[in-house]
Every structure is written in structure tokens, then in C-alpha cells.
Scaffold this motif. Structure first.
Motif, PDB file in Angstrom:
ATOM      1  N   GLU B  29       0.868  -1.178   0.000  1.00  0.00           N
ATOM      2  CA  GLU B  29       0.000   0.000   0.000  1.00  0.00           C
ATOM      3  C   GLU B  29       0.900   1.221   0.000  1.00  0.00           C
ATOM      4  O   GLU B  29       1.799   1.346   0.837  1.00  0.00           O
ATOM      5  N   ARG B  30       0.696   2.122  -0.962  1.00  0.00           N
ATOM      6  CA  ARG B  30       1.542   3.310  -1.057  1.00  0.00           C
ATOM      7  C   ARG B  30       0.802   4.495  -0.462  1.00  0.00           C
ATOM      8  O   ARG B  30      -0.290   4.845  -0.880  1.00  0.00           O
ATOM      9  N   PHE B  31       1.471   5.083   0.521  1.00  0.00           N
ATOM     10  CA  PHE B  31       0.871   6.165   1.302  1.00  0.00           C
ATOM     11  C   PHE B  31       1.670   7.434   1.072  1.00  0.00           C
ATOM     12  O   PHE B  31       1.391   8.471   1.646  1.00  0.00           O
ATOM     13  N   ASP B  32       2.679   7.317   0.234  1.00  0.00           N
ATOM     14  CA  ASP B  32       3.700   8.358   0.150  1.00  0.00           C
ATOM     15  C   ASP B  32       3.679   9.092  -1.182  1.00  0.00           C
ATOM     16  O   ASP B  32       4.684   9.638  -1.595  1.00  0.00           O
ATOM     17  N   VAL B  33       2.527   9.064  -1.844  1.00  0.00           N
ATOM     18  CA  VAL B  33       2.430   9.728  -3.142  1.00  0.00           C
ATOM     19  C   VAL B  33       1.306  10.758  -3.105  1.00  0.00           C
ATOM     20  O   VAL B  33       0.185  10.441  -2.694  1.00  0.00           O
ATOM     21  N   ALA B  34       1.644  11.958  -3.503  1.00  0.00           N
ATOM     22  CA  ALA B  34       0.625  13.012  -3.634  1.00  0.00           C
ATOM     23  C   ALA B  34       0.143  13.013  -5.078  1.00  0.00           C
ATOM     24  O   ALA B  34       0.911  12.758  -6.005  1.00  0.00           O
ATOM     25  N   LEU B  35      -1.145  13.307  -5.245  1.00  0.00           N
ATOM     26  CA  LEU B  35      -1.745  13.277  -6.576  1.00  0.00           C
ATOM     27  C   LEU B  35      -2.517  14.561  -6.840  1.00  0.00           C
ATOM     28  O   LEU B  35      -3.109  15.128  -5.928  1.00  0.00           O
ATOM     29  N   ALA B  36      -2.499  14.973  -8.089  1.00  0.00           N
ATOM     30  CA  ALA B  36      -3.381  16.069  -8.504  1.00  0.00           C
ATOM     31  C   ALA B  36      -3.732  15.870  -9.968  1.00  0.00           C
ATOM     32  O   ALA B  36      -2.900  15.419 -10.762  1.00  0.00           O
ATOM     33  N   SER B  37      -4.969  16.191 -10.316  1.00  0.00           N
ATOM     34  CA  SER B  37      -5.346  16.133 -11.724  1.00  0.00           C
ATOM     35  C   SER B  37      -4.904  17.427 -12.399  1.00  0.00           C
ATOM     36  O   SER B  37      -4.926  18.501 -11.789  1.00  0.00           O
ATOM     37  N   ILE B 107      -6.409  22.506 -11.808  1.00  0.00           N
ATOM     38  CA  ILE B 107      -5.649  21.547 -11.000  1.00  0.00           C
ATOM     39  C   ILE B 107      -6.461  21.218  -9.758  1.00  0.00           C
ATOM     40  O   ILE B 107      -6.947  22.121  -9.075  1.00  0.00           O
ATOM     41  N   THR B 108      -6.631  19.942  -9.502  1.00  0.00           N
ATOM     42  CA  THR B 108      -7.443  19.521  -8.360  1.00  0.00           C
ATOM     43  C   THR B 108      -6.684  18.486  -7.551  1.00  0.00           C
ATOM     44  O   THR B 108      -6.193  17.497  -8.114  1.00  0.00           O
TER      45      THR B 108
END
Lengths: 981, 188
Positions: B29-37, B107-108
Motif C-alpha cells: 500500500e503506497r501512502f507516500d504519493v501526492a496526486l493532482a489532476s 488543478i485539483t
């Protein structure tokens, strides 16, 4: 009794003995046996009772087409009725029982039906049980269902798991007989991704049941060699025990792999079956052919079999179906059964060949121009009556008879898209027509190429063509194989006597039934099928249909192709519903969506309710509360008195950005959003094209070109889909970008007089009324963490919704509860939420019922006529804007002690409760702990003008009829002072 | 500032992300990635591409994912990408991207809209053919697709022959995890 009919040879492992029981009697067989071959080896011919007449029945085929030998396999929860004994692989300890008999297979009381067969002819249901009509469902049908019918269900939960999956290939080869193997070999060697699937556990098809040589070796050895070669190719997937049961659109095929059906129970962790969807670029149907019998009087006795099956049992399983055997045929293939059996040392007492002239078989009594006209034997065949070319009859003592009326190509899958097969006179059979599923071609016997050479050649050609179509190159060498022509002189049924001749033994359909259907004007084959049940049930008429058509053709004076066929539909053979369901059963029927406070709520012992896929907290019981109302009343009162917290994460959240975002919202909402200032939110109504309200929610303007829309929980996906449609299709010129953020933010409502005090302890900014007024919205921080705050209220109280990134949601609810301790803050669930919104007069799903307009809801003024938006035009239709239409009102009982009943209709005092007097109905009903009595929202005709009227709330189902007062729908704080406080 | 420090939980509801063996495969499980569209506004795609190139944000081709030094991205739908960045440095990813793109793109933040599972091991197609109709085996490295797994809409990215990333709806993290473990168990 130990395998009295076992003879030499066959593909069984005689070094191991398997024990099994049938109807409680122990028998023995060997690995490689089917249940049917093992029973025959043990001299068991009687395997079941027929559907209607309970006639004794035995196995007639050796494959999945078997109509007769249906058994209940296994016991307990794994009991499986209507299992064809011909496809059950024997395992040690197998338990099978006969079905559709009482008290025993040998003595079946319901065999009395056979004596009254004239009452059970075609259409007897329709004729016999017509009066009185009311008796059908309650009396006749249950009796008929008990008497007729096949196996019974265990009524226990299936203990096994089923998987599903998806496979992809360039070429799907359906069937692994000589043609299928040749096709897979050709395409596999050329490098195509090939899937080779066969329903049998032994690949090779008829090669395992014949004595032919292929490529200078035994056919079964050639098959084994090809299987070994293609199995070793990394680009070929060989799937045994896998039935391709249906052809669907775009080259997609349904297949069921019986992973563990050959075992007593699945190995630990393994599934019983897997349902595959196979995505193919091309497919080759090499499904072979099915032999058909010739109908004659009493041709259904145990021991009367298909000639090819007789030969298969001898060659593949080392079983003679009887000690004295005869063959009745109209074609040369039937003669093979006689010669093969004779070569195995079986006493072949006669070959009855309906064709006149021609050569006689050496060393066998070969009667040319003869027919079998009747049979003898009660529980099994003891003799046949033969009429020779001169018309003389004689009884020949036999205990097994192989019958061959020719072979029908298995065109089923090609017909799944309604393509009709075409008739080939030279082989007296239907072959694939044009217009079948795109990309699917038939080869081998399935295409009417009956000799082994023709099958191999047609398959290699077709596979090479596929390779070429897909841009590759294929070469092939055809192995040497027999190429005997089809020599058949059609004979469908024997004209003699007045007895019954079966064409569909599974459904007990006889030639008489077909004649009767014709006499009663069932001329179309589709009518014939439905009137007589010909070709229905587990075997789908694989052996009987064409005979039925031939009889019909003769009766109507038309040819067989003129008579036509019914349409084959999936599945090719029965598919268990469990396999289609896969993992989607019980609580795993669908995935769950859990809110950020779920873990906390579980710890508190919350009661959850399913809302779509979400699990929401319905209420949170405290110690001592035994009734749900106690918890809900407490949550409502505490919120109204002080402060309550509710997880509202499930509401849909859609991020809408772009320079046209405001204009876009003006078009999708009935009311105006372009005038909304940044940092504010507004309640909005969305209409369908027909003007009905379909969703509502609050949308906040976070920047000049940025909005956050909220939707109802139920409609989040629908609204998103409609916005996407509007953006992409209706107004592609608008600069609008949207994305769901429902899951990204944990959002809690904090409501009640102390809401602000509580929140002020949590957030970093000033949220006083001046700094953060009613309907304010903005980005804030919680201990430095980015967050959002909206001052909106569903409960009518001073209320906010606060959102943080979802991973912090668990911590936030704990922080809110902790911070609210000094004001006795409660966490409330959806029930309390519902009570408070009814008290406040807010509409929700019950009012947004798809047939209500904004005007009905008392929100007519929200529909702006200054701009155009979806649904606005049609919401102005005359009938929808009538002054006396339904309007939202509040309802309360005259006597506060009287409970209201949900679903009650509103009637004038004294009006009789008939539909003409119906003035409206209660849409939402709750007990208001605040007011101390039940209240409801209702739609009432001309409701706005009837506030103050006394009426009756009548519920004919619940038998309640109480007096009520029509009041404003705003039971609490109608002026809205609390929420603006 | 309020004296409050909110402690995060993983999508599976744990303090720390799980790593576990599913037969021959490893699930992390990856908890260390930030995401944005990232969705370029109308007519500003070129501008966005140029800015992305300067900032080292790969704008991958349709149905593809790419990894850069800091940022990664995968194509979601016409004119929309999901940008990945290290959570530790880009937790507040939206302002970081706004600094790159200004008003040329919408950007969201999407970080917590998804649960991410990385799967590694040999013949992952054996596992995935039980779950998704995506034809994984012949797909090239960097293939990215939207697919449905047990009714859940997911993104599937093939990182290499032996590694894939799944992004599933965060609220259904437990259900998605269950689907993966059950499918793996039947293949053990």
C-alpha cells in the motif's frame, strides 16, 4: 457385481480402482471413466426416469448431449441435480443418486403416468387445467411440478467459491478434436496467441473414441502428441474441462472452466469453477457433430443408445454396453460401430440397415432394407422387433442396440446471433449458414466435413487464413487420415404401429406429440417447440430437434429446410448460476465504500445503513438504549440543544473549474450561480430535461473560476455523468474541467447552537458570524493543515461542514468529539439527520421522486426564467405550473398521541377512501422528539392554499385513518433565525 | 493556530501502510504519493506542455504513464493527466502545480481520492486476468488504463513486466484489497 461389461482396451487406468455408489449400491471403476461408462461397465443400464411418464431410462450418448442419464451428484450442500452422468469424471468415493422417482428407481409409483399417457400429450397443461383459473397457481401447478420435473435442489448454501476472469487471444479454438487440434497447431506454430478450449477432460474428441489412424499412428496418440506440442508453446493456452457456452458481441465468448468438478470437493482455497470472458480477434468452431437416432416404437428403453456412443464406450472406456448387441443404421458410420464392437469381441447379433442393396459386412448378420419397429423389456432392453425388406418381422434378443440416423454438425454457437443454418442434402444435415458471429468460422464436423481428412484439412486451411488475416504466415502438413465419404439414406422415423416413438426422451416428446401439434395448427417450428417442449431443458434437443423438424416437414409436406430450425441460444450446455455470479454473492455482492469515520464508528458500536455502496452511520447507540428511537431522539435533541457531528463525506463532491465554469453552472442548475460571490455557497436545483427535479445540493465558489459542487449521496455518479455529458457533448466549446473529489475529502457537519464554539477550538481562523457568515465558504486550516469550511445547514441549526484530506478524517472526528465534550456533543447518524431535515422542511430523496417539479416542492421561485438551463423550458408546461397542483406541506396529527403512518394518503374529512378522492400523500414521516409527536412532509393538491385545513391521513394497507392538520412544512424555526445566528 | 495535530490513517485504516505477500506476489500500500489532476484549459495545451517540460512533469501519451525525477504522471482521459509527486515534499500539491501552470490549467488535489496498491512479482497477468479485462501481458511498460475490478473503477499502470500500480477508490480500499487477496489465494 464387478464390471461385468468391462472389455479390453480403452483409455482407463486399470492399475487403480475407484469406488462409487449409485442409489446406495457400491460399484467400482477406474480413472478415466465417466460415471456413465462406469455404470455401464457394471451392467447398470437403468439410470433414471423420464420427465412426464416416469419411463425407465438409460444412457443414450457418451457426451454432453446426453438427454437421459441425469443424476443427483454428491450429497448435502454440494448436491447437484440434473447432472449428466456422461460428463461426470469418476472419483473415488463418488456418490450419485437417481432422480424423479419414488420410492425407488426400479419401482416408481408415478410410472402410473405412463398408463395415462393420452392425458399428457402436447399442450396438456393448456387444455387440462384451464378451470377454474384460480386453481392454476395454487393447486394445479404445485401438483404438476411435484409429479413432473427432474432433480431437486438441496436448498443449502453452495459451500464452494467460483471465480471469473478475462482472457485475450488472437484465435480462440472451440473444441479439441482432430479439427480443433489441427487449427491450434497451425496457428500456434505460426505464433498467434491461441486459446484451445474443450469441454472434455481428455483432448482429442472423437479420436479417443475411434480406431482410426492419423499420421500413421493411433488417432488418440496423434492427438496426445499435438496436445503436448501446443501445450509447450508459450503462445498457446490449452483449457480442458472448459465449455465455450456462448458467442457474444465483438468476438467475446463465454466459457466455464470446471476447475474442481472432477474432485469430491475443491482443494483448499481453490474454486469449483471459473467463468471466463474470452476476448478473441478470431474464433474457430471445431465443436464436432452429434449423432441423432432414428425414432421407432418404444425406442426409449435402457439399452437403446446412439451407435457412435456404443462405439465410444467400447473404444475409449473399454465397456460393452451389452452382451448381445445390435446396430440399427441408415448410414455407413453406423456400420463402424458394428465392426468396432465385433473387433473387440462383443457379440454383434445383427446390423439392421435401412438402406437396400450394397455390400454386406463380413462375418456379421447384416440385414439390408430392414428396420427396427419395436422393442421389448421393462427396466431394460431384452429384444427388438425387426421388419426385414420383405415385411417379415422377427424378434431378436439383444440387451443393447446402437442406433444411427446420421450426424448433426454442432452449429449452436454459430446460431447465437440468430444466423440460421442451411441444409445439405448430401449429408442430410444442417450446416453453418451465413451471418454468424463476426470472426467465427466452423471447421471439421461442425462444418459438415465429416471424414478425418476433411476435418483436418478444413481446420488447417481456416487457421492459416486467420494467420494470414492477422498479418502472419502459416504452413502446415496434413497428416494421413481416413477420408470415407458420407453414405446416408435419410430415415427419421419408422412408420409402424400405433405405439409411441420418442424423439426427445428428456421431455417425453413423441412423434404423436408432433403430429398432435400439427393437427392443432402449430405449424411454425417455434410453436412446435413451445407446444410440445421439444428441445427444451438441459440437453436443448441436441439429439432430438432435427428429427422433430423432419417429422414436422413430412406432416406439412414441406422440405426440412423449408420447415427451418428454432434458434439456438446460449448457453450451449447448462451453466451454474454460481459460476456466473462468481465472487459476487452474499456480503461480497458488491464492494463497500467506507467513510473516514468508519473505524471510529465501529469502535462506538454504531449501527450502519447501506446507502448505495456506502456504509453510513445510522445511529450510535449508547449504553442502556435498547430501541433505535431512543438513540435517534437523543441525537436530535442533543444537536438542537447544543451540538451534533455527522459524517457527510458521502455527499458527492465535484470540482468544477475553467473560465466558463460559472456559465456552465448556470446551464446545469435551474437557479443562477454566475452571480455567486467568491467565498460563498448557494443551494441549487438540477432539473432533468423534462423539467422534473432530479438532484439538489450546495455549490461553493472557491475562486473566480473554481467551484465545488455537492450532490446527494445517491445521485453523485449520475450528476457527474450528466455534467460530463453536458461538457463533452452539449457544449464542447465551453472551457470547463471537472473531476470528482468525493473521496478526497473527509467532510463532517457540525450543527447546533454550540457548533461555532466547538469549531473555533479546532480551526485556525476566526469563524465568527461577521468573519464567516451564513452560506460562507472558504479554505481554512486545522492546526496548520489545509481544510475547507462551508457554513451550510440541513438541520436548520447554526451549522458548518468542515473538510480535511481523507487520511486525516479519522483524526478529525476524534478531535471534534473531544473538543465537543464540554458541550455534550453527540455524533448523529442518518436517522437523526432525516428527522431534523423533516422538522426543517427540507426536501430529500422521498420528495425528489422523479415526478416532482420545483414548484411542487415549494421551490418554484428558484427556477430562473432569466436564463436557459436544462429542464427549465419543460418545467413551464401548463400542467406542471397549474395553481392547484401538488405542493409541499407539513402534516401533524390532531391528537399528538396518534402516530402517522408512512405512505398514508390525504383525504377530506368524510370522503370515501377511493382514488378519486385522493388529494395527496405523505412523502416523509418521522417522530419529532423536539415537538413530541409525529410529523410528516406531504404533497397535497393546491397545498399552499390549504394550510390550516383539517384532513385525514388514510393508509388502507396499514388500516390507519387519523385526523391531521395541514401546516407549513417548516416545523422548526420557519424564519431561519437559528441557522443565521 | 489551534493546538491540534491530526494523525493520518492509511486507506486500509492503519497507522502505517501494509506490505504483504500474496502467493508469489507482493502487495504494497503506497501512502507516500501526492496526486493532482491536471487539465489544460481550453486552447492552452501547448502552454501547459511547455510549462510541464520546464518543471520536469511528464505529460504522457494517451494510455501511458511516465515517471520523471520528481514527478510522474499518467494519462486519464483526453486533456487530463494525473500528476504524481512524493508526498513528503508535495503534500500540498495543488499550490505547487499552480506555481508551474498558473491559470493555464485546472488543478485539483486528488491525493486522498485514491488508494494505491503496488503489485510486484512474476506473471502478474495470472493474477490480473481474474480481476480486470485489461490485456496485461502484451501491454508495453508504461501502459496506463482505466479498468473495472469487481465493480470498482481503477487505474492500472504497468510499471514493468513484474510491477504494476493500481489506483482504486479510496473509500473501497478494503474491498479492493479483499478482491486482490481472494484472487491471489485461489491461485496459490
Amino acid at each position: 457385481m464387478t464390471q461385468v461389461n468391462r472389455i479390453a482396451g480403452g483409455q482407463i487406468d486399470r492399475s487403480q480402482t475407484l469406488r462409487f455408489t449409485f442409489d446406495g449400491i457400491p460399484y467400482q471403476g477406474h480413472p478415466g471413466d465417466t460415471l456413465a461408462s462406469a455404470l455401464l461397465a457394471n451392467g447398470v443400464r437403468l439410470m433414471g426416469r423420464s420427465f412426464k411418464y416416469h419411463r425407465p431410462r438409460g444412457v443414450i450418448a457418451a457426451g454432453s448431449e446426453e438427454p437421459n442419464a441425469l443424476v443427483e451428484l454428491r450429497t448435502g450442500a454440494r448436491l447437484e441435480p440434473n447432472t449428466r452422468a456422461t460428463v461426470v469424471e469418476l472419483w473415488d468415493g463418488l456418490v450419485a443418486n437417481s432422480q424423479n422417482r419414488w420410492p425407488s428407481l426400479r419401482f416408481d409409483a408415478l410410472a402410473i403416468n405412463d398408463r395415462f399417457n393420452s392425458f399428457f400429450t402436447a399442450g396438456f397443461y393448456y387444455k387440462t387445467f384451464m378451470w377454474p383459473a384460480a386453481f392454476w397457481e395454487k393447486v394445479y401447478e404445485p401438483i404438476i411440478r411435484r409429479a413432473a420435473g427432474l432433480g431437486s435442489l438441496s436448498h443449502l448454501e453452495d459451500p464452494d467459491a467460483y471465480d471469473k476472469g478475462f482472457l485475450h487471444c488472437d484465435l480462440l479454438v472451440i473444441g479439441a478434436g482432430p479439427a480443433g487440434l489441427m487449427a491450434a497447431l497451425t496457428a500456434g506454430r505460426a505464433g498467434l496467441r491461441v486459446i484451445l478450449a474443450d469441454e472434455d477432460y481428455a483432448l482429442g474428441g472423437r479420436l479417443n473414441a475411434e480406431t482410426f489412424e492419423v499420421g500413421g499412428q493411433a488417432g488418440s496418440d496423434w492427438a496426445a502428441g499435438v496436445v503436448a506440442e501446443v501445450s509447450a508453446l508459450p503462445n498457446v493456452r490449452v483449457m480442458r474441462r472448459t465449455t465455450v457456452y456462448g458467442a457474444f458481441d465483438h468476438g467475446i465468448y463465454g466459457a466455464v472452466e470446471r476447475v474442481s468438478d472432477h474432485l469430491a470437493e475443491p482443494l483448499p482455497g481453490k474454486v469449483r469453477q471459473t467463468a471466463w470472458k474470452i476476448y478473441s480477434r478470431r474464433a474457430i468452431l471445431a465443436g464436432g457433430a452429434t449423432e441423432r437416432p432414428i425414432a421407432f416404437e418404444n425406442n426409449d428403453r435402457p439399452g437403446v443408445m446412439l451407435a457412435g456412443a456404443l462405439r465410444a464406450y467400447a473404444n475409449r472406456w473399454g465397456v460393452a454396453a451389452g452382451q448381445r448387441v445390435a446396430v440399427f443404421t441408415n448410414n455407413d458410420d453406423g456400420l463402424r460401430s458394428a465392426t468396432d464392437l465385433q473387433a473387440k469381441g462383443v457379440d454383434v447379433v445383427a446390423v439392421i440397415d435401412s438402406r437396400e442393396g450394397g455390400e454386406l459386412l463380413p462375418g456379421i448378420r447384416h440385414l439390408r432394407g430392414a428396420e427396427v419397429v419395436d422393442s421389448q423389456g421393462r427396466l431394460g432392453l431384452t429384444g427388438i422387433t425387426v421388419r426385414d425388406a420383405r415385411g417379415r418381422t422377427e424378434v431378436i434378443r439383444v440387451d443393447a442396440l446402437g442406433v444411427s440416423g446420421g450426424w448433426n454438425p454442432n452449429v449452436n454457437l454459430l446460431s447465437h446471433h440468430r444466423s440460421h443454418p442451411t441444409w445439405r442434402e448430401d449429408i442430410a444435415a444442417f450446416v453453418p449458414g451465413t451471418g454468424g458471429p463476426v470472426g467465427l468460422v466452423a471447421v471439421g464436423a461442425a462444418a459438415g466435413a465429416f471424414s478425418t481428412h476433411a476435418a483436418l484439412a478444413s481446420a488447417a486451411r481456416a487457421a492459416a487464413q486467420v494467420v494470414s488475416d492477422l498479418g502472419g504466415k502459416a504452413s502446415y502438413d496434413l497428416p494421413q487420415a481416413e477420408d470415407a465419404p458420407v453414405a446416408i439414406s435419410p430415415l427419421w422415423f419408422v412408420h409402424s404401429g400405433k405405439g409411441r416413438a420418442w424423439i426427445d426422451p428428456q421431455n417425453d416428446v413423441t412423434i404423436k406429440d408432433v403430429k398432435l401439434a400439427h393437427q392443432e395448427n402449430m405449424i411454425s417450428v417455434e410453436h412446435l417447440k413451445r407446444y410440445t417442449t421439444l428441445g427444451m431443458a438441459t440437453d436443448q434437443g441436441k439429439t432430438g430437434n432435427v428429427i422433430g423438424l423432419a417429422v414436422m416437414a413430412e406432416l406439412t409436406g414441406r422440405s426440412i429446410p423449408e420447415t427451418g430450425t428454432t434458434v439456438y441460444r446460449p448457453p450451449y450446455t447448462p451453466v451454474a448460476l454460481g459460476a456466473l455470479a462468481g465472487r459476487s454473492r452474499g456480503k461480497e455482492f458488491k464492494p463497500f465504500r467506507l467513510t473516514p469515520s468508519h473505524k471510529w464508528a465501529e469502535e462506538q458500536g454504531a449501527v450502519f445503513v447501506e446507502v448505495g455502496m456506502w456504509l453510513r452511520t445510522q445511529w450510535v447507540p449508547r449504553q442502556g438504549e435498547t430501541e433505535w428511537r431512543q438513540s435517534v431522539d437523543r441525537e436530535v435533541l442533543a444537536t438542537r440543544k447544543s451540538v451534533g457531528i455527522c459524517d457527510v463525506t458521502t455527499l458527492g463532491k465535484i470540482d468544477i473549474q475553467g473560465t466558463d465554469a460559472a456559465a456552465f453552472l448556470d446551464r446545469v442548475y435551474a437557479n443562477t450561480f454566475s452571480t455567486l460571490p467568491v467565498g460563498r455557497c448557494r443551494y441549487g436545483l438540477m432539473l432533468r430535461e423534462d423539467g422534473m427535479v432530479y438532484d439538489d445540493g450546495t455549490t461553493a465558489r472557491m475562486g473566480p473560476n473554481e467551484f465545488v459542487m455537492t450532490t446527494t449521496t445517491a445521485n453523485a455518479v449520475l450528476v457527474y455523468r450528466n455534467l460530463e455529458f453536458a461538457r463533452q457533448v452539449l457544449w464542447p466549446d465551453m472551457d470547463v474541467q471537472i473531476i470528482s473529489t468525493t473521496e478526497a475529502w473527509a467532510q463532517y457537519s457540525v450543527a447546533g447552537p454550540n457548533a461555532r464554539k466547538l469549531l473555533q477550538k479546532i480551526v485556525d481562523q476566526d469563524i465568527s458570524d461577521a468573519a464567516f457568515p451564513y452560506m460562507g465558504a472558504g479554505e481554512i486550516t486545522v492546526g496548520g493543515l489545509r481544510a475547507r469550511l462551508f457554513r451550510i445547514s440541513f438541520s436548520g441549526e447554526l451549522a458548518y461542514e468542515i473538510a480535511v484530506p481523507t487520511r486525516y478524517g479519522d483524526a478529525l472526528i476524534r478531535a471534534l468529539v473531544e473538543a465537543g465534550r464540554e458541550w455534550d456533543a453527540v455524533v448523529y447518524g442518518t436517522e437523526a439527520l432525516g428527522v431534523m431535515r423533516v422538522e426543517k422542511g427540507h426536501v430529500a430523496g422521498n420528495e425528489l421522486n422523479g415526478t416532482s417539479t420545483a414548484l411542487n416542492m415549494g421551490l418554484g421561485k428558484m427556477v430562473s426564467r432569466k436564463k436557459d438551463a436544462i429542464g427549465v423550458k419543460l418545467s413551464g408546461r401548463e400542467v406542471l405550473v397549474a395553481e392547484d397542483g401538488l405542493r409541499l406541506v407539513g402534516v401533524k396529527p390532531v391528537n399528538p398521541a396518534h402516530p402517522l403512518t408512512a405512505g398514508s394518503h390525504l383525504l377530506k374529512i368524510g370522503a370515501t377512501p377511493v382514488v378519486e378522492h385522493d388529494d395527496g400523500w405523505l412523502t416523509s414521516m418521522v417522530y419529532s422528539p423536539h415537538l413530541g409527536h409525529h410529523i410528516a412532509l406531504a404533497y397535497l393538491k393546491n397545498g399552499a392554499a390549504r394550510i390550516g385545513e383539517r384532513m385525514r391521513a388514510v393508509n388502507l394497507l396499514a388500516r390507519t385513518d387519523i385526523e391531521v392538520d395541514i401546516v407549513s412544512p417548516h416545523f422548526i424555526d420557519p424564519e431561519g433565525e437559528r441557522l443565521r445566528g | 493556530m489551534a493546538e491540534i495535530k491530526l494523525k493520518p490513517l492509511t486507506a486500509l485504516g492503519h497507522d502505517l501502510p501494509v506490505t504483504e505477500a500474496l502467493g508469489p506476489w507482493t502487495l504494497t500500500e503506497r501512502f507516500d504519493v501526492a496526486l493532482a489532476s491536471l487539465a489544460p484549459r481550453r486552447g492552452r495545451l501547448d502552454e501547459v506542455r511547455a510549462a510541464a517540460a520546464r518543471a520536469g512533469i511528464p505529460m504522457s501519451a494517451p494510455a501511458r504513464a511516465e515517471l520523471g525525477a520528481t514527478f510522474g504522471a499518467f494519462w486519464m482521459t483526453p486533456d487530463m493527466w494525473m500528476v504524481e509527486a512524493p508526498f513528503a515534499t508535495h503534500e500540498d500539491i495543488r499550490p505547487a502545480l499552480l506555481a508551474v501552470f498558473g491559470d493555464a490549467a485546472s488543478i485539483t488535489e486528488q491525493t486522498d481520492a485514491w488508494v494505491r496498491f503496488d503489485l510486484a512479482g512474476p506473471e502478474l497477468e495470472r493474477l490480473m486476468e481474474r480481476l480486470s479485462n485489461f490485456d496485461l501481458a502484451p501491454a508495453p511498460e508504461g501502459a496506463a488504463t482505466r479498468t473495472v475490478i469487481e465493480h470498482m473503477g481503477c487505474y492500472l499502470i504497468k510499471r514493468s513486466a513484474q510491477a504494476i500500480t493500481l489506483y482504486g477508490p479510496r473509500s473501497s480500499a478494503r474491498s479492493l484489497h479483499h478482491a486482490l487477496t481472494v484472487a491471489a489465494a485461489s491461485l496459490a
